[in-house]
Design a protein around this motif. Sequence first.
Motif, PDB file in Angstrom:
ATOM      1  N   GLY A  43       0.786  -1.227   0.000  1.00 21.67           N
ATOM      2  CA  GLY A  43       0.000   0.000   0.000  1.00 21.67           C
ATOM      3  C   GLY A  43       0.821   1.280   0.000  1.00 21.67           C
ATOM      4  O   GLY A  43       0.542   2.213  -0.743  1.00 21.67           O
ATOM      5  N   PHE A  44       1.880   1.345   0.824  1.00 20.35           N
ATOM      6  CA  PHE A  44       2.655   2.581   0.907  1.00 20.35           C
ATOM      7  C   PHE A  44       3.392   2.863  -0.397  1.00 20.35           C
ATOM      8  O   PHE A  44       3.519   4.016  -0.814  1.00 20.35           O
ATOM      9  CB  PHE A  44       3.629   2.548   2.099  1.00 20.35           C
ATOM     10  N   MET A  45       3.865   1.815  -1.072  1.00 23.37           N
ATOM     11  CA  MET A  45       4.556   2.022  -2.346  1.00 23.37           C
ATOM     12  C   MET A  45       3.569   2.421  -3.437  1.00 23.37           C
ATOM     13  O   MET A  45       3.875   3.280  -4.268  1.00 23.37           O
ATOM     14  CB  MET A  45       5.306   0.749  -2.746  1.00 23.37           C
ATOM     15  N   ALA A  46       2.390   1.818  -3.441  1.00 25.59           N
ATOM     16  CA  ALA A  46       1.385   2.169  -4.445  1.00 25.59           C
ATOM     17  C   ALA A  46       0.938   3.616  -4.276  1.00 25.59           C
ATOM     18  O   ALA A  46       0.755   4.336  -5.267  1.00 25.59           O
ATOM     19  CB  ALA A  46       0.193   1.226  -4.338  1.00 25.59           C
ATOM     20  N   ARG A  47       0.774   4.064  -3.024  1.00 29.24           N
ATOM     21  CA  ARG A  47       0.389   5.466  -2.793  1.00 29.24           C
ATOM     22  C   ARG A  47       1.476   6.413  -3.276  1.00 29.24           C
ATOM     23  O   ARG A  47       1.202   7.416  -3.926  1.00 29.24           O
ATOM     24  CB  ARG A  47       0.097   5.704  -1.317  1.00 29.24           C
ATOM     25  N   TYR A  48       2.742   6.101  -2.963  1.00 27.89           N
ATOM     26  CA  TYR A  48       3.846   6.977  -3.375  1.00 27.89           C
ATOM     27  C   TYR A  48       3.956   7.039  -4.898  1.00 27.89           C
ATOM     28  O   TYR A  48       4.057   8.119  -5.471  1.00 27.89           O
ATOM     29  CB  TYR A  48       5.161   6.498  -2.768  1.00 27.89           C
ATOM     30  N   PHE A  49       3.941   5.875  -5.547  1.00 27.22           N
ATOM     31  CA  PHE A  49       4.032   5.872  -7.004  1.00 27.22           C
ATOM     32  C   PHE A  49       2.809   6.528  -7.639  1.00 27.22           C
ATOM     33  O   PHE A  49       2.914   7.141  -8.704  1.00 27.22           O
ATOM     34  CB  PHE A  49       4.211   4.453  -7.532  1.00 27.22           C
ATOM     35  N   GLY A  50       1.648   6.424  -7.015  1.00 26.22           N
ATOM     36  CA  GLY A  50       0.461   7.109  -7.520  1.00 26.22           C
ATOM     37  C   GLY A  50       0.618   8.618  -7.455  1.00 26.22           C
ATOM     38  O   GLY A  50       0.227   9.332  -8.381  1.00 26.22           O
ATOM     39  N   GLN A  51       1.217   9.126  -6.371  1.00 24.38           N
ATOM     40  CA  GLN A  51       1.455  10.567  -6.258  1.00 24.38           C
ATOM     41  C   GLN A  51       2.459  11.026  -7.302  1.00 24.38           C
ATOM     42  O   GLN A  51       2.296  12.083  -7.919  1.00 24.38           O
ATOM     43  CB  GLN A  51       1.968  10.915  -4.867  1.00 24.38           C
ATOM     44  N   VAL A  52       3.514  10.248  -7.501  1.00 17.80           N
ATOM     45  CA  VAL A  52       4.532  10.620  -8.496  1.00 17.80           C
ATOM     46  C   VAL A  52       3.928  10.604  -9.896  1.00 17.80           C
ATOM     47  O   VAL A  52       4.194  11.490 -10.711  1.00 17.80           O
ATOM     48  CB  VAL A  52       5.742   9.659  -8.413  1.00 17.80           C
ATOM     49  N   ALA A  53       3.088   9.631 -10.185  1.00 13.29           N
ATOM     50  CA  ALA A  53       2.502   9.515 -11.524  1.00 13.29           C
ATOM     51  C   ALA A  53       1.523  10.644 -11.813  1.00 13.29           C
ATOM     52  O   ALA A  53       1.353  11.036 -12.971  1.00 13.29           O
ATOM     53  CB  ALA A  53       1.798   8.173 -11.669  1.00 13.29           C
ATOM     54  N   LEU A  54       0.877  11.196 -10.781  1.00 16.34           N
ATOM     55  CA  LEU A  54      -0.117  12.243 -10.999  1.00 16.34           C
ATOM     56  C   LEU A  54       0.448  13.661 -10.975  1.00 16.34           C
ATOM     57  O   LEU A  54      -0.276  14.602 -11.266  1.00 16.34           O
ATOM     58  CB  LEU A  54      -1.219  12.133  -9.940  1.00 16.34           C
TER      59      LEU A  54
END
Length: 85
Positions: A43-54
């Motif tokens: 979860g923490f990695m998916a949230r971080y990569f989601g922020q970077v992607a957006l």
Amino acid sequence: MSAQMLVVLVVVAACAVYAGWSLAPAVARQAVAKAALRLPLPGFMARYFGQVALRARAGCGCDGCDAPAPVAREQSIRIHRRSGP
């Protein structure tokens, strides 16, 4: 391979990944983040990569360094005189 060599290998690999990530251009980080989101991540990695992607793509990739500096308020100056020579 000894345990010490294995620990050193893991630390050096982690440092190399961190340096590559922090020094990479914003466009490359976004592309890697979008590709990583296709993988099953914690979860923490998916949230971080989601922020970077957006994040919006800036022309310089400076993350806000081109914003104007805040206006400073007027401040009074106090002069303290010392007694003696």
